[in-house]
Design an enzyme around this catalytic site. Structure first.
Site, short mmCIF file in Angstrom:
data_model
loop_
_atom_site.label_atom_id
_atom_site.label_comp_id
_atom_site.label_asym_id
_atom_site.label_seq_id
_atom_site.Cartn_x
_atom_site.Cartn_y
_atom_site.Cartn_z
N SER B 157 0.84 -1.20 0.00
CA SER B 157 0.00 0.00 0.00
C SER B 157 0.88 1.26 0.00
O SER B 157 1.77 1.38 -0.83
CB SER B 157 -0.93 -0.05 1.21
OG SER B 157 -1.94 0.89 1.12
N ASP B 323 -8.80 -6.32 -4.74
CA ASP B 323 -8.41 -5.03 -4.16
C ASP B 323 -8.97 -3.92 -5.04
O ASP B 323 -8.57 -3.77 -6.19
CB ASP B 323 -6.89 -4.95 -4.09
CG ASP B 323 -6.38 -3.69 -3.41
OD1 ASP B 323 -7.19 -2.78 -3.13
OD2 ASP B 323 -5.16 -3.61 -3.16
N HIS B 356 -8.09 -5.15 -0.29
CA HIS B 356 -6.78 -4.52 -0.07
C HIS B 356 -6.03 -5.17 1.09
O HIS B 356 -4.80 -5.28 1.07
CB HIS B 356 -7.01 -3.03 0.20
CG HIS B 356 -5.76 -2.21 0.26
ND1 HIS B 356 -4.88 -2.13 -0.80
CD2 HIS B 356 -5.23 -1.44 1.24
CE1 HIS B 356 -3.88 -1.32 -0.47
NE2 HIS B 356 -4.06 -0.90 0.76
#
Lengths: 202, 385
Positions: B157, B323, B356
């Protein structure tokens, strides 16, 4: 690795200039790319969809990009590669004609290998009422990944239709041995064919 | 708390601190005259200092990536799944460094630490820091640890963005960059979510223009809302359906607004409430800005391939199919830019329905590929005398 290398891969190695940039579509465990890297000092990438094959490629230090070939190759720019290689994969693709055009866009030359559905044993099998099952076509009709089988004449007609120039052709049996009779009657006697192609209008 | 620490854990760890007295010039134009970085290390640095790995954390992460601070700690570090002896980031073979970024709230200099100029917490006066600023501060930490080049910089991320930034900011100091569930820049939708989270905090009556420390309060409601919103974007629709469905906590509708009725509401409330106790509102604001501002291609006429032209690191890029916060398409933008210049890159698109959050989870396909890559890195840096 060398001894295990399939003979069709060895043949491909002869066709590929050293130090080229190569894209291998459906690269499996990366065998060809490792061989070409060690023997011909090529750079390049493999495209693969299977998770375990991806892990094997990574382990072998092969650049591998997880890709579904049926979704196209729009991530790649025109003429990005000297060669795009596709071994025994074209017949398993949803639209071989579209993929062929796509790989001729991104590669200056394309090398394709495919099983020949016109081989006499396949013809005989059909004449006797059964789908062919052989070393070159080792699947049953119900579990085969090969959804677009063709004869060499079919393939060459498609090339003609798509303005694809055939630069080189080799035919062989599943052991990748070739013979005079195969060269004389390729569509009847050849079990596997290797083509080197380029876009004739490019 | 762990009754017994697993054999494949780094075990008990003690955070360390490093003070920097040389001013850090920031993207925003301001200088941070002095600052402190809190970090942890796992494993041993080899004699050539060639086996060091930098772990970069995401929005709400910190330096505590693996192991336990004490036997009373309920949960291990946030990336226990991947860091430890025999794990993907094998602490038998690597020296792993994990820090809390500047502007964080877990010990590195940030809004909740004392500003030496005023002797009060920085609060809203803490400058806005960018991913580039973080890399700069991390490079200084590397120097104090005697690390000339990272064997790999790894992050998920926002952490993945730092790994990417490292590769272009210090090309010769990064051998490998592992960029997981990241993006080369935020989309309008990503920024929109961040702005709603920020407004939740900014509009909380307890926010006091960021000076809430002096009022002995925290912008509790705002931070809870921000976290609840965040959690929706970390999970996929499928994962939420599988985890909660429409299940009711009490089995019946209450026809009221007082309590969380559906399990999913209860989950979000819990996530929000537990976040308030461990996170700072001003830090949340800063982290979301760092995300919004990240756009390395913007300095190169929005051409990411040009931004990455001088990169020498080898890349492993990983995305997860479900995601939607940073979708696979965003990771492929990075891959595409690397392919353009014939960089060394592998890409895995992991089939996972966890959204995610998947990058923190033990998903065999992901872990196997990641581990294979890291074994390759280990072999490379240990042959490299």
């Amino acid at each position: 690795m060398m001894s295990k290398l399939r003979t069709d891969l060895a043949l491909l190695t002869e066709w590929i200039e050293p130090h080229s940039h190569v894209l291998d579509l459906g690269c499996g465990e990366g065998t060809l790319l490792v061989h070409l890297r060690e023997n011909s000092h090529i750079t390049g990438y493999g495209l693969e969809i299977d998770d375990d094959n991806i892990t094997q490629c990574i382990r072998a230090g092969v650049n591998v990009i997880q890709t579904d070939l049926d979704k196209g190759l729009s991530d790649f720019e025109a003429d990005a590669f000297d060669y795009v290689v596709m071994t025994q994969t074209l017949q398993a693709i949803r639209r071989p004609d579209k993929l062929l055009q796509e790989i001729l866009r991104i590669g200056r030359e394309v090398i394709v290998t495919l099983p020949n559905f016109g081989h006499w044993r396949a013809r005989l099998s059909l004449a006797l009422g059964r789908m062919p099952y052989s070393r070159a076509l080792p699947h049953h009709w119900y579990d085969t990944p090969n959804i677009h089988l063709c004869t060499l004449d079919d393939f060459e007609q498609l090339c003609d239709l798509l303005n694809i120039e055939i630069l080189q052709r080799a035919v062989a049996d599943p052991d990748h041995q070739t013979s005079g009779i195969m060269r004389l009657l390729p569509n009847l006697m050849g079990e596997i064919a290797l083509y080197r192609l380029k876009n004739s209008v490019k | 708390m762990p009754e017994k620490i697993a054999d494949d854990s780094v075990g008990l760890v003690t955070p360390q601190r490093q003070r920097f007295t040389e001013a850090l010039h920031l993207d925003c134009g301001r200088d941070l005259p002095e600052y402190e970085i809190i970090y942890e290390t796992y494993g041993q640095l080899n004699a050539q200092a060639s086996n060091a790995i930098l772990i970069c954390h995401a929005l709400s992460g910190d330096h505590h990536a693996a192991g336990y601070h004490s036997m009373d700690e309920r949960k291990p570090g946030w990336w226990e799944n991947c860091i430890g002896p025999g794990k993907a980031i094998d602490t038998h073979r690597f020296f792993v460094v994990s820090l809390n970024n500047l502007g964080g709230c877990k010990g590195s200099t940030g809004p909740n630490t004392i500003n030496p100029e005023t002797n009060k917490p920085y609060g809203p006066d803490f400058p806005i820091v960018t991913v580039r600023d973080w890399v700069e501060s991390q490079a200084r930490l590397a120097k104090t640890l005697g690390i000339e080049q990272w064997a790999a910089v790894i992050g998920g991320s926002l952490g993945g963005m730092q790994a990417l930034q490292w590769s272009l900011q210090y090309p010769d100091k990064v051998r490998h960059a592992v960029v997981i569930a990241a993006a080369p820049k935020l989309s309008a939708q990503n920024i929109a979510f961040n702005e709603v989270a920020r407004q939740a905090i900014l509009s909380d009556p307890d926010f006091h223009a960021g000076h809430y420390y002096e009022h002995q309060v925290v912008p509790r409601r705002g931070l809870i809302l921000a976290r609840m919103l965040g959690h929706i974007t970390y999970l996929s629709d499928d994962a939420m359906r599988a985890k909660f469905g429409r299940e009711l906590r009490e089995g019946t509708l209450n026809f009221g607004f007082d309590e969380a009725e559906f399990q999913v509401e209860s989950y979000l409330h819990y996530q929000g409430r537990s976040f308030v106790d461990r996170f700072d509102g001003n830090t949340y604001l800063l982290m979301t800005k760092a995300l919004d501002y990240f756009d390395p291609a913007s300095l190169h006429e929005h051409d990411l391939a040009r931004a990455l032209a001088h990169v020498t690191a080898k890349f492993l890029v990983i995305s997860f199919t479900s995601d939607w916060r940073f979708s696979s398409a965003r990771s492929r933008e990075i891959v595409q830019a690397l392919l353009h210049d014939r960089k060394t890159v592998s890409y895995m698109e992991v089939n996972a329905n966890q959204g995610h959050d998947a990058f923190l989870l033990n998903i065999p396909q992901y872990i196997n590929g990641f581990k294979a890559y890291m074994e390759h890195v280990a072999a490379e840096v240990n042959n490299d005398v």
